[in-house]
Design a protein around this motif. Structure first.
Motif, short mmCIF file in Angstrom:
data_model
loop_
_atom_site.label_atom_id
_atom_site.label_comp_id
_atom_site.label_asym_id
_atom_site.label_seq_id
_atom_site.Cartn_x
_atom_site.Cartn_y
_atom_site.Cartn_z
N ASP A 228 -23.93 -21.53 1.77
CA ASP A 228 -23.63 -22.58 2.35
C ASP A 228 -23.90 -23.71 1.59
O ASP A 228 -25.09 -23.25 0.39
CB ASP A 228 -23.60 -22.46 3.96
N ALA A 229 -23.26 -24.81 1.55
CA ALA A 229 -23.92 -25.75 0.52
C ALA A 229 -25.11 -26.51 0.35
O ALA A 229 -25.86 -26.68 -0.83
CB ALA A 229 -23.09 -27.24 1.14
N THR A 230 -26.06 -25.94 1.71
CA THR A 230 -27.51 -25.95 1.49
C THR A 230 -28.62 -25.25 0.96
O THR A 230 -29.60 -25.53 0.52
CB THR A 230 -27.79 -25.61 2.73
N ASN A 231 -28.02 -23.71 0.12
CA ASN A 231 -28.17 -22.86 -0.31
C ASN A 231 -28.07 -22.34 -1.95
O ASN A 231 -28.51 -21.41 -2.14
CB ASN A 231 -29.32 -21.50 0.51
N ASP B 62 -20.00 -30.81 -1.99
CA ASP B 62 -20.07 -30.82 -0.83
C ASP B 62 -21.97 -30.84 -1.05
O ASP B 62 -23.24 -31.08 -0.93
CB ASP B 62 -19.79 -29.37 0.00
N VAL B 63 -21.94 -29.35 -1.92
CA VAL B 63 -23.58 -29.21 -2.57
C VAL B 63 -24.45 -30.16 -3.39
O VAL B 63 -25.33 -30.41 -3.15
CB VAL B 63 -23.62 -27.71 -3.88
N SER B 64 -23.74 -31.50 -3.89
CA SER B 64 -24.26 -32.15 -4.46
C SER B 64 -24.88 -33.23 -3.60
O SER B 64 -25.53 -34.30 -4.14
CB SER B 64 -23.34 -33.25 -5.40
N ARG B 65 -24.71 -32.89 -2.46
CA ARG B 65 -24.38 -33.64 -1.50
C ARG B 65 -26.13 -33.22 -1.03
O ARG B 65 -26.57 -34.11 -0.21
CB ARG B 65 -24.12 -34.91 -0.46
N GLN B 66 -27.01 -32.25 -1.19
CA GLN B 66 -27.73 -31.14 -0.26
C GLN B 66 -28.85 -31.79 -1.19
O GLN B 66 -28.73 -32.11 -2.59
CB GLN B 66 -27.88 -30.24 -0.31
N GLU B 67 -30.02 -31.35 -0.66
CA GLU B 67 -31.84 -31.69 -1.13
C GLU B 67 -31.63 -30.87 -2.37
O GLU B 67 -32.74 -31.37 -3.03
CB GLU B 67 -32.68 -31.82 -0.17
N GLU B 68 -31.56 -30.06 -1.84
CA GLU B 68 -31.15 -28.55 -2.70
C GLU B 68 -31.18 -29.22 -4.88
O GLU B 68 -31.81 -28.39 -5.56
CB GLU B 68 -30.61 -27.39 -2.97
#
Length: 501
Positions: A131-134, A164-170
């Motif tokens: 998903d977007a977080t990992n 979406d991915v660019s908004r995650q901590e990762e």
């Protein structure tokens, strides 16, 4: 040897399982094992034959002309003892529990020791959990551990879900080098052209001191032409005073070689329609209609501009009963029937309309011929459900990265009036049998376990003719052609409700 009329064949069905369980018990007695593995200060008594059957590594070790083939104690270096213990338990029981905490260790160790079954199931688990977080971490892990199926799917997920991915901590913790690789990909798909700039600025501001100097280079890699209007001066940009000038020049600084400007793909949601012509009784598959006179059969509707626009025709004019789905902004058509109304046959054909090339291309044929089936997207794969000639709901899955189909478990209950949607990592099948006014049933497929279950849910609609559903923001919306009512299902709460229109 001949058989006599009084010969009796006996087979103990539980023998194989009993044998495995017996071998597992024998492991506890070192006298009854023929080899002991030494890993990380721990000892694992086991049997050469069992290990050789489950691992190419141990098969080569124990059957080859090596000293390990005869020694009673074998030391294995640079292997995680906890992961090895799980692999050995699997070798003796055929069972293993995979979760987010141990999957990477299992892949690493199964790659080292060549346990092909565990490699395959762990790879599939990672792909289904993406998903977007990992997805960024999974991409790097797949590249570094020789899992091209994992890394290629992660790349595709990133391209389609970059915002979406660019908004995650990762994303914020990426190294500059890794971020540069991602920004250099000209297939990133964004709703607004400024999304790339906003992503770069978020990354810089996360640790502005050492990162500000990289801003001009990163913006140039992203092929940007302007900064967002709402950018606050001095918010992490103080060390890069030449950045605005660089952006206004279309991404080429004074000391850099100019290159053609390629903007990121700006996407809008549209409604796609394929087919829709009725086959007359007098027509057959080969004649009766001049292809040049055939009306356009592939178009999209833009709800913002309220306009229809034609696209390159779907090549199979006379096909009906096919299913349509979109994945990674490409359109896929599967199955359907050909021929006249008096002589029809289902097909296994599948087509893909590639948005980048603007053309239809055939893909691998399905395993089963299907008509009046349904299809759905789940975790970057296409599932086609039903539409075969047998009285079970047969299902198969298309992997666009391997370009191949594979059969999965059939649904538990037979339905002939059905629809399906992927939601929150699972596939939901909603439908009823052909008997009129037979109640709808809800079935759920877990791709990690390859397992179907029937869900008893309050307030599920009693009956819908030709139901259709779609997934949006973690909810499933359902409608049929015999009603103006719309229903919504919340998988987490397991509750159906009517939608007020």
């Amino acid at each position: 040897m001949g058989r006599n009329v009084d010969d009796f064949d006996f087979c103990l069905a539980s023998h194989a399982q009993s044998l495995l369980e017996g071998l597992q018990r024998l492991r506890a007695n070192p006298k009854l094992s023929d080899v002991t593995l030494l890993v990380g200060g721990r000892e694992f008594p086991c049997h050469r034959g069992v290990l050789a059957l489950c691992s190419h590594y141990f098969d080569a070790m124990f059957s080859g002309d090596f000293v390990e083939s005869i020694t009673a104690r074998v030391e294995i270096k640079e292997v995680d003892p906890s992961a090895l213990e799980m692999l050995l338990d699997f070798a003796y029981t055929g069972k293993i529990t995979i979760n987010q905490a141990n999957v990477e260790g299992l892949i690493r160790t199964s790659n080292q020791l060549h346990f092909p079954t565990i490699q395959k199931v762990c790879t599939r688990y990672l792909r289904q959990q993406m998903d977007a977080t990992n997805c960024l971490g999974i991409c790097e892990f797949g590249e570094s551990h020789g899992c091209p199926e994992v890394s290629s799917k992660a790349w595709s997920f990133l391209q389609e879900n970059f915002e979406d991915v660019s908004r995650q901590e990762e994303f914020l913790q990426l190294s500059k080098e890794r971020l540069a690789i991602y920004l250099s990909n000209d297939q990133l798909q964004v709703q607004e052209e400024q999304s790339l700039a906003e992503a770069v600025l978020r990354w810089v501001r996360y640790d502005a001191g050492p990162r500000a100097k990289f801003l001009p280079e990163l913006l140039e890699l992203a092929h940007l032409v302007s900064l967002p209007d709402h950018n606050e001066p001095g918010a992490g940009l103080g060390a890069s005073q030449r950045c605005p000038g660089l952006c206004l020049q279309g991404g080429s600084s004074s000391g850099a070689q100019k290159r053609p400007l390629t903007l990121p793909q700006k996407l809008e949601e549209v409604l796609v329609v394929v087919g829709g012509r009725v086959l007359e009784e007098t027509e057959d598959d080969d004649g009766g209609l001049d292809a040049r006179a055939t009306p356009r059969n592939f178009a999209f509707y833009n709800p913002k501009s309220r306009r229809w626009m034609a696209l390159p025709d779907f090549p199979d004019y006379n096909k009906w009963g096919f299913s349509l789905v979109a994945l990674n902004n490409d359109v896929y058509v599967t199955g359907g029937s050909r021929g006249s109304q008096n002589d029809t046959w289902s097909t296994t054909q599948a087509w893909r309309f590639c948005l980048k090339d603007g053309a239809w291309k055939p893909i691998a044929s399905m395993l089963k011929a299907r008509t009046n089936h349904t299809s759905a997207v789940l975790n970057g794969e296409i599932y086609v459900i039903g539409g075969t000639t047998v009285d079970i709901v047969e299902v198969e899955c298309y992997d666009p990265y391997n370009k191949s189909w594979c059969a999965i478990s059939p649904a538990l209950k037979y339905v002939s009036n059905f629809t399906a949607a992927g939601c929150l990592g699972k596939l939901y099948l909603i439908g009823s049998c052909a008997v009129k006014y037979n109640a709808l049933t809800l079935q759920c497929y877990n791709p990690v376990r390859d397992l179907w279950s029937v869900i008893t849910s309050p307030f599920i609609p009693k009956y819908l003719s030709a139901p259709r559903c779609a997934s949006l923001h973690g909810l499933i919306y359902l409608i049929g052609d015999n009603t103006k009512k719309v229903y919504v299902y919340d998988p987490e709460a397991n509750i159906w409700q009517k939608v007020g229109l």
